[in-house]
Motif scaffolding. Structure first.
Motif, PDB file in Angstrom:
ATOM      1  N   TRP A  65      13.488 -13.616  10.339  1.00  0.00           N
ATOM      2  CA  TRP A  65      14.229 -14.765  11.258  1.00  0.00           C
ATOM      3  C   TRP A  65      13.332 -15.733  11.811  1.00  0.00           C
ATOM      4  N   LYS A  66      12.220 -15.656  12.301  1.00  0.00           N
ATOM      5  CA  LYS A  66      11.236 -16.603  12.881  1.00  0.00           C
ATOM      6  C   LYS A  66      10.727 -17.529  11.751  1.00  0.00           C
ATOM      7  N   ASN A  67      10.562 -17.105  10.662  1.00  0.00           N
ATOM      8  CA  ASN A  67      10.028 -17.909   9.268  1.00  0.00           C
ATOM      9  C   ASN A  67      11.269 -18.312   8.596  1.00  0.00           C
ATOM     10  N   LYS A  68      12.420 -18.070   8.748  1.00  0.00           N
ATOM     11  CA  LYS A  68      13.536 -18.555   8.105  1.00  0.00           C
ATOM     12  C   LYS A  68      13.432 -17.964   6.773  1.00  0.00           C
ATOM     13  N   LYS A  69      13.292 -16.786   6.735  1.00  0.00           N
ATOM     14  CA  LYS A  69      13.212 -15.978   5.513  1.00  0.00           C
ATOM     15  C   LYS A  69      14.088 -14.681   5.483  1.00  0.00           C
ATOM     16  N   LEU A  70      15.168 -14.812   6.062  1.00  0.00           N
ATOM     17  CA  LEU A  70      16.262 -13.684   6.271  1.00  0.00           C
ATOM     18  C   LEU A  70      16.654 -13.696   4.726  1.00  0.00           C
ATOM     19  N   ASN A  71      16.874 -12.304   4.318  1.00  0.00           N
ATOM     20  CA  ASN A  71      17.190 -11.840   2.862  1.00  0.00           C
ATOM     21  C   ASN A  71      17.764 -10.577   3.008  1.00  0.00           C
ATOM     22  N   SER A  72      18.983 -10.594   2.996  1.00  0.00           N
ATOM     23  CA  SER A  72      19.958  -9.398   3.017  1.00  0.00           C
ATOM     24  C   SER A  72      19.372  -8.257   2.078  1.00  0.00           C
ATOM     25  N   ASP A  73      19.026  -8.722   0.846  1.00  0.00           N
ATOM     26  CA  ASP A  73      18.726  -7.946  -0.223  1.00  0.00           C
ATOM     27  C   ASP A  73      17.289  -7.059   0.283  1.00  0.00           C
ATOM     28  N   VAL A  74      16.308  -7.791   0.908  1.00  0.00           N
ATOM     29  CA  VAL A  74      15.114  -7.402   1.202  1.00  0.00           C
ATOM     30  C   VAL A  74      15.581  -6.236   2.489  1.00  0.00           C
ATOM     31  N   MET A  75      16.335  -6.694   3.423  1.00  0.00           N
ATOM     32  CA  MET A  75      16.868  -5.812   4.099  1.00  0.00           C
ATOM     33  C   MET A  75      17.483  -4.406   4.011  1.00  0.00           C
ATOM     34  N   LEU A  76      18.178  -4.655   2.929  1.00  0.00           N
ATOM     35  CA  LEU A  76      19.005  -3.431   2.294  1.00  0.00           C
ATOM     36  C   LEU A  76      17.962  -2.444   1.793  1.00  0.00           C
ATOM     37  N   TRP A  77      16.914  -2.909   0.959  1.00  0.00           N
ATOM     38  CA  TRP A  77      16.010  -2.125   0.303  1.00  0.00           C
ATOM     39  C   TRP A  77      15.036  -1.608   1.261  1.00  0.00           C
ATOM     40  N   GLY A  78      14.967  -2.430   2.609  1.00  0.00           N
ATOM     41  CA  GLY A  78      13.978  -1.753   3.695  1.00  0.00           C
ATOM     42  C   GLY A  78      14.554  -0.607   4.054  1.00  0.00           C
ATOM     43  N   GLY A  79      15.775  -0.661   4.469  1.00  0.00           N
ATOM     44  CA  GLY A  79      16.514   0.527   5.057  1.00  0.00           C
ATOM     45  C   GLY A  79      16.921   1.621   4.037  1.00  0.00           C
ATOM     46  N   VAL A  80      16.861   1.386   2.685  1.00  0.00           N
ATOM     47  CA  VAL A  80      16.934   2.476   1.505  1.00  0.00           C
ATOM     48  C   VAL A  80      15.534   3.277   1.584  1.00  0.00           C
ATOM     49  N   ARG A  81      14.420   2.360   1.741  1.00  0.00           N
ATOM     50  CA  ARG A  81      13.127   3.201   1.707  1.00  0.00           C
ATOM     51  C   ARG A  81      12.922   4.042   2.938  1.00  0.00           C
ATOM     52  N   LYS A  82      13.482   3.527   4.014  1.00  0.00           N
ATOM     53  CA  LYS A  82      13.517   4.392   5.329  1.00  0.00           C
ATOM     54  C   LYS A  82      14.215   5.868   5.043  1.00  0.00           C
ATOM     55  N   GLY A  83      15.179   5.616   4.413  1.00  0.00           N
ATOM     56  CA  GLY A  83      16.258   6.805   4.021  1.00  0.00           C
ATOM     57  C   GLY A  83      15.469   7.646   3.189  1.00  0.00           C
ATOM     58  N   ILE A  84      14.772   7.015   2.046  1.00  0.00           N
ATOM     59  CA  ILE A  84      14.094   8.044   1.297  1.00  0.00           C
ATOM     60  C   ILE A  84      12.702   8.715   1.742  1.00  0.00           C
ATOM     61  N   VAL A  85      12.205   7.960   2.942  1.00  0.00           N
ATOM     62  CA  VAL A  85      11.256   8.543   3.673  1.00  0.00           C
ATOM     63  C   VAL A  85      11.774   9.792   4.363  1.00  0.00           C
ATOM     64  N   MET A  86      12.846   9.869   4.947  1.00  0.00           N
ATOM     65  CA  MET A  86      13.532  11.063   5.631  1.00  0.00           C
ATOM     66  C   MET A  86      13.898  12.038   4.397  1.00  0.00           C
ATOM     67  N   LEU A  87      14.275  11.673   3.344  1.00  0.00           N
ATOM     68  CA  LEU A  87      14.453  12.464   2.141  1.00  0.00           C
ATOM     69  C   LEU A  87      13.118  13.321   1.951  1.00  0.00           C
ATOM     70  N   VAL A  88      12.223  12.334   1.939  1.00  0.00           N
ATOM     71  CA  VAL A  88      10.639  13.075   1.615  1.00  0.00           C
ATOM     72  C   VAL A  88      10.288  14.259   2.518  1.00  0.00           C
ATOM     73  N   ILE A  89      10.727  13.797   3.814  1.00  0.00           N
ATOM     74  CA  ILE A  89      10.489  14.882   4.855  1.00  0.00           C
ATOM     75  C   ILE A  89      11.340  16.175   4.894  1.00  0.00           C
ATOM     76  N   ILE A  90      12.439  16.093   4.162  1.00  0.00           N
ATOM     77  CA  ILE A  90      13.640  17.015   4.158  1.00  0.00           C
ATOM     78  C   ILE A  90      12.963  18.105   2.857  1.00  0.00           C
ATOM     79  N   LEU A  91      12.451  17.364   1.851  1.00  0.00           N
ATOM     80  CA  LEU A  91      11.645  17.894   0.638  1.00  0.00           C
ATOM     81  C   LEU A  91      10.614  18.873   1.196  1.00  0.00           C
TER      82      LEU A  91
END
Length: 152
Positions: A65-91
């Motif tokens: 936001w500060k750098n005026k580079k908000l990107n919903s696609d980047v935010m979505l995939w950042g959240g997906v990666r964090k979900g995958i981290v939790m999946l790795v912990i489950i495994l």
């Protein structure tokens, strides 16, 4: 003193005032219990990782936001990666159970590895936001960055 109204207040405060609240609360409790059990329990290390993930996501958003580079696609995939981290912990929990479940070796390794990555990402995000860091940390990160560039 009549205990019936007092007990009704406590029950409705804990469970909900109507059927929808009770149903939603029950479903949420069941899902949360399943997820925490699949993650091997809600201990200090997992809680720290979860807090670091939330802080990383929030500071990443603020930096973009500060750098005026908000990107919903980047935010979505950042959240997906964090979900995958939790999946790795489950495994990792499942691997530990496969080996007898005496000690959470793979789970601990996975949590510490991802906590370290989240920590580095937080430091980068803080830098984008202009948060000053001690010179020793800045020098160590600069050395890591130079080593990473020399291997490419």
């Amino acid at each position: 003193m009549d205990f019936k109204p007092v007990s009704t207040i406590f029950i409705s405060a804990a469970a909900g005032a109507n059927g929808k609240e009770i149903t939603f609360g029950g479903i949420f409790a069941a899902v949360a219990t399943f997820v925490v059990a699949a993650l091997g329990g809600w201990d200090v290390s997992l809680r720290l990782l979860a807090y670091m993930m939330i802080a990383d996501y929030a500071t990443g958003f603020l930096g973009a936001w500060k750098n005026k580079k908000l990107n919903s696609d980047v935010m979505l995939w950042g959240g997906v990666r964090k979900g995958i981290v939790m999946l790795v912990i489950i495994l990792a929990v499942q691997l530990d159970q496969l080996l007898g479940g005496q000690a959470p070796i793979f789970r601990t390794l996975a949590i510490y590895y991802y906590a370290g990555r989240e920590g580095l990402s937080l430091i980068e995000n803080f830098g984008v936001l202009g948060v000053p860091w001690p010179p020793a940390i800045q020098n160590a990160l600069e050395q890591l960055k130079q080593k990473g560039e020399s291997t490419k």
